[in-house]
Design an enzyme around this catalytic site. Structure first.
Site, short mmCIF file in Angstrom:
data_model
loop_
_atom_site.label_atom_id
_atom_site.label_comp_id
_atom_site.label_asym_id
_atom_site.label_seq_id
_atom_site.Cartn_x
_atom_site.Cartn_y
_atom_site.Cartn_z
N CYS A 53 36.81 32.21 38.72
CA CYS A 53 37.32 33.18 39.51
C CYS A 53 38.68 33.13 40.05
O CYS A 53 39.15 31.99 40.67
CB CYS A 53 36.51 32.97 40.87
SG CYS A 53 37.07 34.05 42.36
N CYS A 56 39.21 32.68 43.77
CA CYS A 56 38.92 31.17 44.21
C CYS A 56 39.92 30.17 43.85
O CYS A 56 40.32 29.28 44.77
CB CYS A 56 37.78 30.80 43.20
SG CYS A 56 36.09 31.72 43.52
N CYS A 401 50.33 44.28 32.45
CA CYS A 401 48.77 44.13 32.48
C CYS A 401 48.47 44.23 30.93
O CYS A 401 48.76 45.28 30.53
CB CYS A 401 48.17 45.04 33.39
SG CYS A 401 46.29 45.27 32.96
N CYS A 404 45.79 46.95 30.43
CA CYS A 404 46.33 48.23 30.40
C CYS A 404 46.77 48.48 28.96
O CYS A 404 46.56 50.01 28.56
CB CYS A 404 47.32 48.49 31.46
SG CYS A 404 46.73 48.00 33.06
#
Length: 476
Positions: A53, A56, A401, A404
């Protein structure tokens, strides 16, 4: 002799913490020992996480720093939910990270405080001790209210008061947000005009000023709900100190903020010099629905640059002023802040008269926009996306990205397939260089929304995974 020297060196090194010792201050719990170990701590903050994560991983260093600062006061712990599904399932963990406060092993409350090391530290410090501190002398009362934060003090005629019981229940529910104390002697409230049971809201002494009372008295019928409303409506006063920890709560209203070298720890007098000038205007204009605040510009430099286009040199030593409305509209005061406050008054007159131009972070509007996928920037968002007669599929992306970039040929193919339909528009916007309008929650890339004709105030988030997009044309 050499062996003895090595042993001495090892013994010496063992006396000092290793560079990663903060990690050992965070207790690692598992399915096998969670109940046993958590029960041994009066107050325990647990983060339930997954190793993969990203949020996290971002939280981890701050969580460890807070654990070190809280060592001996509040224990911090973590549970890897990928390896310990039983305990995570038992406490209803469905997303990561999930933070919960436990008391003596029992789930007490979700943690909804800040995620920075300082924020976690201060929030959890409030979790220690009783919900409300019993004050028995005038000295104890003064010591309690002379605090950096505001104080809520209940004054009751005796320990048997039914309203005291309700006050203590409220303190138990609201202790994460506010500091509570109580006394059972009405004489302690005498200097504040108290002759019957009441609740005193004492604003922080560092924010004392001539424009408003530092103590507000609650005299209504006491319930948890009425006390909560009283605190919410009065705790910030006319001009609160905006911080990273309280900004979300303050920005539910239209908010003016003056940013300067504010530092109440080292320079309270200088900090209040500019705040008093802001408060003079607040006393005139606050009745018109605008909340005023002051902030340390160093805490908000990246936000000011990103959201308002203000650099470190803007304003110099003088405050620079912004307004951010609850709808997300932004305005900046370009005139230099004058010490007599007249420039701020002119700025406010223009704001309420509707003469100010909104600040919008936007790339230039493209001269040509004839491709199948239309280019949207902040300046032409209303024109293209909020056209009431068209359904618009809008993709928010970032130049860096990789997902993307993989989606681009699929998205272009979809646009070409639908290009003959004048009522459907396929568009994309670089969210990193343009303001994302209110109503569109963009936390990662790509994020896709459908803005339907006639229902532009209810954009639908497109949840289908990007690799399936080309197979869902009929659905779209």
């Amino acid at each position: 002799m050499a062996a003895r020297a090595r042993l001495f060196t090892l013994a010496l090194l063992s006396c000092f913490p290793a560079p990663g010792s903060s990690r050992r201050d965070v207790l690692e719990l598992s399915d096998a020992d969670f109940d046993y170990l958590s029960a041994g701590h009066e107050t325990l903050l647990v983060t339930f996480y997954a190793p993969w994560c990203g949020h996290c991983k971002k939280l981890g260093p701050d969580f460890e720093k807070a654990a070190t600062r809280l060592k001996g006061t509040v224990q911090l712990a973590k549970v890897d939910c990928t390896a310990n599904p039983e305990v995570c399932g038992r406490f209803g963990v469905s997303g990561y990270p999930t933070l919960k406060i436990f008391r003596n092993g029992r789930d007490s409350a979700p943690y909804d405080g800040p995620r920075s090391a300082d924020g976690i530290y201060h929030y959890m410090k409030k979790q220690t001790g009783p919900d409300s501190v019993l004050l028995q002398t005038e000295e104890e009362l003064q010591a309690f209210i002379k605090h950096y934060d505001a104080s809520v003090v209940g004054v009751f005629p005796g320990a048997g008061s039914s309203h005291l019981a309700e006050f203590l229940r409220a303190a138990g529910l609201l202790r994460e947000q506010f500091r509570f104390a109580h006394c059972v002697d009405l004489k302690l409230g005498g200097q504040y005009g108290v002759t019957s049971e009441s609740v005193l809201l004492v604003r922080p002494p560092r924010l004392d000023n001539k424009f408003e009372d530092s103590v507000v008295v609650f005299k209504e019928y006491l319930t948890i709900g009425s006390l909560r409303r009283f605190i919410r409506d009065n705790i910030h006063g006319m001009c609160p100190h905006l911080t990273m920890e309280n900004r979300d709560g303050l920005r539910v209203r239209d908010l003016l903020t003056a940013y300067y070298d504010l530092d109440y720890h080292h320079n309270p007098r200088g900090s209040n010099y500019w705040r008093n000038r802001v408060m003079k205007m607040a006393s005139t204009f606050s009745a018109r629905g605008l909340l005023f605040s002051v902030a340390n510009k160093k805490d908000f430099l990246s936000e000011l640059e990103e959201d308002f286009g203000l650099g470190t040199s803007d304003g110099g030593e003088l405050p620079f002023v912004t307004i951010r409305t609850k709808l997300g509209h932004k305005y900046t005061m370009r005139e230099e802040f004058t010490r007599d406050g007249q420039s701020l008054e002119r700025f406010l007159d223009d704001y309420f008269a509707g003469r100010l131009k909104r600040y919008i972070k936007s790339e230039p509007v493209p001269e040509k926009n004839s491709a199948a996928v239309k280019t949207v920037v902040a300046e032409n968002f209303d024109e293209l996306v909020n056209n009431p007669e068209r359904d618009v599929l809008i993709q928010f992306y970032s130049r860096s990205c990789s997902h993307c970039k993989k989606l681009e040929p699929v998205y272009t193919h979809l646009a070409e397939m639908l290009s003959s339909n004048p009522n459907i528009v396929i568009a994309r916007m670089n969210a990193g260089d343009n303001d994302v309008p209110n109503g569109y929650d963009v936390q990662g890339y790509p994020t896709i929304y459908l803005a339907r004709a006639g229902r532009k105030d209810e954009p639908l988030r497109y949840e289908v995974s990007t690799h399936l997009l080309s197979h869902n044309t009929d659905q779209i």
